[in-house]
Each structure stands twice: as C-alpha cells, then as structure tokens.
Design an enzyme around this catalytic site. Sequence first.
Site, PDB file in Angstrom:
ATOM      1  N   PRO A   2      68.234  62.279  29.931  1.00  0.00           N
ATOM      2  CA  PRO A   2      69.430  62.060  29.115  1.00  0.00           C
ATOM      3  C   PRO A   2      69.079  61.294  27.843  1.00  0.00           C
ATOM      4  CG  PRO A   2      69.852  61.524  31.416  1.00  0.00           C
ATOM      5  CD  PRO A   2      68.381  61.731  31.283  1.00  0.00           C
ATOM      6  N   GLU A   3      69.539  61.808  26.706  1.00  0.00           N
ATOM      7  CA  GLU A   3      69.295  61.159  25.432  1.00  0.00           C
ATOM      8  C   GLU A   3      70.604  60.571  24.917  1.00  0.00           C
ATOM      9  OE1 GLU A   3      67.124  63.848  22.903  1.00  0.00           O
ATOM     10  OE2 GLU A   3      65.599  64.231  24.413  1.00  0.00           O
ATOM     11  N   HIS A  89      70.558  60.493  47.017  1.00  0.00           N
ATOM     12  CA  HIS A  89      70.134  60.121  45.667  1.00  0.00           C
ATOM     13  C   HIS A  89      71.207  59.337  44.913  1.00  0.00           C
ATOM     14  CE1 HIS A  89      66.604  62.477  46.314  1.00  0.00           C
ATOM     15  NE2 HIS A  89      67.263  63.612  46.374  1.00  0.00           N
ATOM     16  N   ARG A 107      65.153  60.459  40.747  1.00  0.00           N
ATOM     17  CA  ARG A 107      63.831  59.870  40.508  1.00  0.00           C
ATOM     18  C   ARG A 107      63.845  58.352  40.465  1.00  0.00           C
ATOM     19  NH1 ARG A 107      60.773  63.244  35.902  1.00  0.00           N
ATOM     20  NH2 ARG A 107      59.028  62.064  36.812  1.00  0.00           N
ATOM     21  N   ARG A 151      54.901  52.925   8.348  1.00  0.00           N
ATOM     22  CA  ARG A 151      54.495  53.606   9.568  1.00  0.00           C
ATOM     23  C   ARG A 151      53.562  54.768   9.250  1.00  0.00           C
ATOM     24  NH1 ARG A 151      58.169  51.757  13.511  1.00  0.00           N
ATOM     25  NH2 ARG A 151      56.722  52.690  15.007  1.00  0.00           N
TER      26      ARG A 151
END
Length: 270
Positions: A2-3, A89, A107, A151
């Site tokens: 999920p973003e 889960h 997970r 960067r």
Amino acid sequence: MPELPEVEVTRRSFAERIRGARILSATPGKPLRWPLGVAPEVLAGQTVREVGRRGKYLLLELDEGVLLMHLGMSGSLAFSPYPGAPGPHDHFDLVTTAGTLRLHDPRRFGAVVWSESQDVDPARKLLAGLGVEPLGEEFDPTRFHAGLKPRRAPIKQVLLAGDVVVGVGNIYASEALFLAGIRPTVRASRLSRIRSDRLHAAIRQVLARAVERGGSTLRDFSSATGDTGHFQLEVAVYARAAQPCHQCGTPIRLIRQGQRSTFFCPACQT
C-alpha cells in the site's frame, strides 16, 4: 505494498464513521513489527477525536495520545459493526461504539503503536524523517527543486527515499516520471528548474488521480469498506514491460533500481 493513495483512501473510508466513537476494547493478536507501547486496557474508554495521515501512517488522535497505524507490505484495515471472529491474519481489533477497526496483515510488517503525542517518541522517531506531503500546500516547487539539487542518486530512487517528498511509492513514481517526460535514471541534481517543476506537477496530478480512483489494487488491497481501487486500469507504464507506449508506440522498458522494478518509455522519457 500500500502506498500513499491507498493509505489516504483507507483513511477516508472510515474516518467520518469512527470520529467521536468511544473505544470499548483493544485486542492485539500476533506480534507486529513494533510493540503497541501501552497496555491495551489503557485505550478503553477513550474517544477517537480525529483520524489523520502522515505519509503512510494513519494517526488516530485519542483523548490521551495518538495511535499510529501502518499497513506494512500487505496490510489492510476493515471497519465494520459486525466483524465476526478474527482470522489467522487479523492482528489487531479496535472495538468502538461505532464498529470494529481490524488490521489484516498476512506478512505482519504492519504496526499499531501508541504514543503520548506526535512530538515525543515513538511517534517522533517514526515521523521525523518524512518529507513534505505531496498533496499539501507545503509541497512547494521551489522547495522541491532545492531538495533535489544536492542529491546525486537517480531521481526515481530519490523519490522513493521519502525524505524530500513523502509517499511517492514505486507505482506512482514511475507514472509521475513518465508524465513529466523524465527518465528514472537521471541524477536528481541534474534536473533543471523547468523539469523539476514539471515533475512536481506530475506528482500532484498522479497522486490526486490515484486517490480519486480508489488507489491501486494489484493483489488484495481494499479500503476499510471493502472497495477495491481502479487506478491500475489506467497506468501508462507501470507493469507494462514490452507493451507499446500509449503516446509513441515504443515498447515500455523494465529495469531494476535498488531492487525495485522501474518502468519507463525510452523514447518519451529523457
């Protein structure tokens, strides 16, 4: 994974329903990435005042403290007045007078953490390194370009790092770079102000559209009300390796950057 759009869609799907609800109980299941940080019974009796978001963290503001929730790599939240018995889960239930908020995470990379406030640990430690919110007013083109200048890493990896701008994950970084016409391997420091501004606008456009479309459901993402996302149906490059570019017909190329898949058009992106 999920973003930001999926987390924001999740927030919107239950925030209004749980706001003002009183917590009846909190029941942790199997251990998650970090401990809850408080005895579960301490949460009982408190009211959920607000549900916010910082990056990929959901922030439930309580009478006393804040509950941070992270979906990890495979997690999702469901909010229901009749949730039924938890499955193997399901690892955290927050039972309220409005319904039960349940974290499902096969997970177990997700987290539910209580903190006295956002300004002290553990919340401060978890949130301190996050960049500006890409959909907020503080995401300024000038500040964005200044953050890229020192960067030397490829622009795609700088976006994923999350310290210049937070939440531009793998799917949406590939899509924004395509929309801006920027190759993902270009050094961030080499982007001109014009190209940086183009990318800034593309990030906002892609993320806003993804939220509007309910996020992306590639495997099993759904909102807290069970709705799946549809942004994946209109991607330009992500997961389209060897398929023709919608703009020029050139086959989309797949490369690996930092052990993540990157998709781009070698003709449209320079």
